[in-house]
Structure formats: C-alpha cells, structure tokens
Design an enzyme around this catalytic site. Sequence first.
Site, short mmCIF file in Angstrom:
data_model
loop_
_atom_site.label_atom_id
_atom_site.label_comp_id
_atom_site.label_asym_id
_atom_site.label_seq_id
_atom_site.Cartn_x
_atom_site.Cartn_y
_atom_site.Cartn_z
N LYS B 81 6.96 -4.66 -5.91
CA LYS B 81 6.06 -4.69 -4.76
C LYS B 81 5.56 -6.12 -4.58
CE LYS B 81 1.86 -2.32 -3.13
NZ LYS B 81 0.91 -1.22 -3.41
N SER B 156 0.55 2.47 -0.32
CA SER B 156 0.99 1.20 0.23
C SER B 156 2.29 0.67 -0.37
CB SER B 156 -0.10 0.15 -0.02
OG SER B 156 -0.29 -0.05 -1.42
N SER B 180 -1.56 4.71 -3.86
CA SER B 180 -0.47 3.91 -3.29
C SER B 180 0.84 3.94 -4.07
CB SER B 180 -0.92 2.46 -3.13
OG SER B 180 -1.82 2.35 -2.05
#
Lengths: 62, 468
Positions: B81, B156, B180
Amino acid sequence: MSETISVEAFRLLLDRAGIRVKPESFEDMRNAYTLLQAMRERVRTSRGYDAEPAHIFTPADR
Amino acid sequence: MVSDPTLLTIREASTLIATRELSPVELTQACIARTEALDATLSTYVAFTPEQALDAAKAAEAEIRAGHHRGPMHGIPIGLKDIYDTAGVATTGHSRLLQSRVPAEDAFTVAKLRESGAIITGKFGTYEFAIGGPSFDLFTPPARNPWDPSRTTGGSSSGSAAAVATGMVLGATGSDTGGSIRSPSSLCGLAGIKPTYGLLSRRGILPLSQSLDHAGPMCWTVEDAALMLQAMAGHDPLDPACANVAVPDFAGTLGAPVKGKTIGLIRHFHETDHEAAPPVLAAIEAAIAVFRSLGCVVKEVTLPPLMDFAAVGLIIMSSEAFAIHEADLRATPELYGEIARDRISLGGLLTGADYVQALRRRRELCAAVAEAMIGVDALLTAGSPFPAQPIDQVPKWLMYQKPSITMPFNVTGLPALALCAGYEEKTGLPVAIQLAGRPFAETTVFQLGHAYEQATDWRARRPGLLAA
C-alpha cells in the site's frame, strides 16, 4: 438527532478553527457536521472517574 | 509444470520454489504479465516497479539455487500500500501533497518483508492518506473491484485488494484504522487480518490516527495471511506502540482441531445495529452451521451498541487525523482531493473535551468487550454489512451515517480477520465474515478461519475477468 447548524454558526466554527472550505463543499460539510454532533453527544455522557485515558508504565520502564 | 502460477497460494508457490519446481523469476514474470493485462481496467498501482522486482527475483533464485531458502516468503511477489515507506521509491499516500516524496529508508515492516525474501513489485493505490476515497480527483484514479469493475473495492487498502484477487501479486500490505484492511478484503473476497494493536510496527507508515492505526497483510487464504504476518512481525523499539512480545508460529498451528472452541456471535451488530444485506446474513448463518459442524460452540454475546464504538472511533480518528494534517490543510488545501480534505477538516471542529470523552468511553468499551469474551475464544459478525457498491455511489459520509462494523476492533485493538464467506447469487460479488480474538491470540483466529476455509469451497473461485 441533532439539528442542522445554521450557516452563520457553521461559518464561525470554521473561521475559529482556521479551516478553509471550498464553496462547493460548504453545504455538504454543514450537513455532515450534524452527523458529527450526534457522535459527540453519544460520547459526552457522565461516567465514573475510573474511565480515564491513563498513561501506563510497563515494568521495563522502571 | 505450473499452468498459471499467479493463482497459486503463497504456501503452494513457496513449496514449489523450495523444491525448485517453480522459479521466482518465472512467478514474478507471470505476475508482471497479469498486471500489464489488467491494470488499465483495475487501476491498482500508483508505482509499478517491474524491473526492480525482476532483479530481486533473480537474486532470490540464485540464493535458493545456492541452497539458501529463507522461508515461505522467499521469491514470493507482493505489493505495498502506498503509505509504506520504500527507500528510493516514492511513497505518496496517493496524494498530490506527497507526490515527489522519496523516503531514504524502508518502513520497519517493509524491511522485514525484504529480509524474508519477498519480491516487491511496487506501490498500490489507496484512499488518499488512507481516508479519502474512492476519489477521482487524485493523480491516478481509484482502484476498481475485479469481481465487477463498476464497483468499489472498499477502502482504504484498495489497490492491494484488487491486485491480490487477480494474482498480480500473491499478497499485499494494507493498513487498518477503521476497517481499511478488512473492508476491501471483504468486498474483494480475500483473507485480511488487522492484528492486535502493537503486534506490528507502524514506523515508516504514513499515519492517519496513531492510536487506531494498524498494519497487516491481505492475501488469498487465511494460511497465506498467517505466513505473511509472520514475516512482518517483530519488536521495533522505535515504535512506541510496538509490544515486546514473543511472536508465535502463526501458520504452525493451522489444521489443529477447533472442536470445543467457543465462538461468540454478536448478532445485534449485523442484524439490528447495522442491518446487513440478505446475502451477508445468509452467509453468517451458513458459517455458524459450518463452525458447529466442526465441533465449535456458537453462542450469542451482547456488546455495547455498534454506534458507540463508531462514535468513539470516529472522534478519535478525526481528531488525530486533523492534528497530523492541520498545517498542510491550512497551507495547501488545494493539494488534497475533495474527500480527504473535507473528511479531515471536519475533525478540526472537535474540541479537546470531545477527544478526551471519546478516550474515556473507549476505556469502558474495552472493559465491556473483555468481559463478554470471558469463556469465548473468538467473536463472529459480518466482515462488511453489504457487498461492493457502485464506485461512483459510495456515500462520502457513510461512516457517520451507518456505524462501521469493523471499527470496534480498532477501538479495542483486538485482532480481527475478514474472510470470504461466499458470493451474492445475483451479482457474484463476495460476502464475508469477521472473526475477532483476544489480544495477541492471532493463532486462534487463524485456526478458526483456516478450518472454515477448509470446510468450504469459496477459494475455488476467482474473478470472472481472469477468464476473459
């Protein structure tokens, strides 16, 4: 449910916090603030003194 | 000969690599080819680094040929990420604000993954600063759901989820402040764990809310999540929240009988507090039957209302996020996308008293959950109350309107695993359950999740666009 904050009061809050909001976001955020108010009311209730954000030392810190 | 190595699990690929039936270079090349075929549709990466990945794969191959196989992550392609710092490669938080930021050092967990021999293929798109999305006004578009690209991945850790589901990588890192890791894992059909607060270092990961932020892995199976978590774990004395605890062998106890384990069903979370969609409710009932068939005891437990956890989590998250971003929001608000800017700015309207009251209520909620877990090995509820929504119809203030079903385990810090529990009949979209355990009891959560996965056949299905 909280009442929607007035335009004037919301503008004052933003100014006091030094937050600039784009005109196209203003109404959206004013409505969202109502939802945030409901959250605040939920946590701002009476509770015992033992419910505290304590700072804890572990034995290794001694 | 492996027909499509990108669809192997980490465990399967690792076994083949160890016996030299699969080359890390061949596997990495296949993942690169998959990315080149699908990334235009799914928008997973913000920085794809195939040349670096191939160099690392060649080095891994040479090392393994020389007789030094480091372990199950050696030679396995993974992605990060884009809030995990990477030395020499930009880490932007998917924000124009940091678009030219190139860290000098790896995040602690990234360094651990490199030590394990994992091959890093690049950086995945995220909701901006792990809070603002899905956004169409950033420097690259939001990731799309591989089960239906008109739908959101959830957030996310959005690019991470889409990439793992399609075999662009075999595992990815995520972060979880209010769900997330677990939300995109649920909506994209993965196994994703938010470990106990303090198990993994957060040093070198862009913060959103320090007292709620967790790092963690997202993989195709529970076993893979256990293997990847193992590679990321270890005490970091420079992260003040990182606990100095022994790291158990997470995957070593998988397959142990779960007979006699007690699961606390938090029925009110998904039936009344945030009423889940019918396919999710059906999947939970089916999962209860599976656990009972495995010899588990399933009993209902009652926790404080979900909205209490949501309120505490949102007030803490909003306050801490505003504190982090205040100076930049005042100086250069135009560099933020609309959703991140507006969500973080709202936190600036909270007071110190709001924040302290939320912390005090948090203490009460933690005590209530600990009490409810006496005699209970794990808690069970939905991974997400609904399957993936259309990507252009995700409400901007959803977390304020409906209580998050993942936030309770950020507020309490307990380990929580989302895993696939089937597919909506009409759309084929994944649905998921969530298992939460006691502090540092990841092994129990993994055992139960793995036993469930072994008893079902949900892992046999992949997104339809892979067949196109």
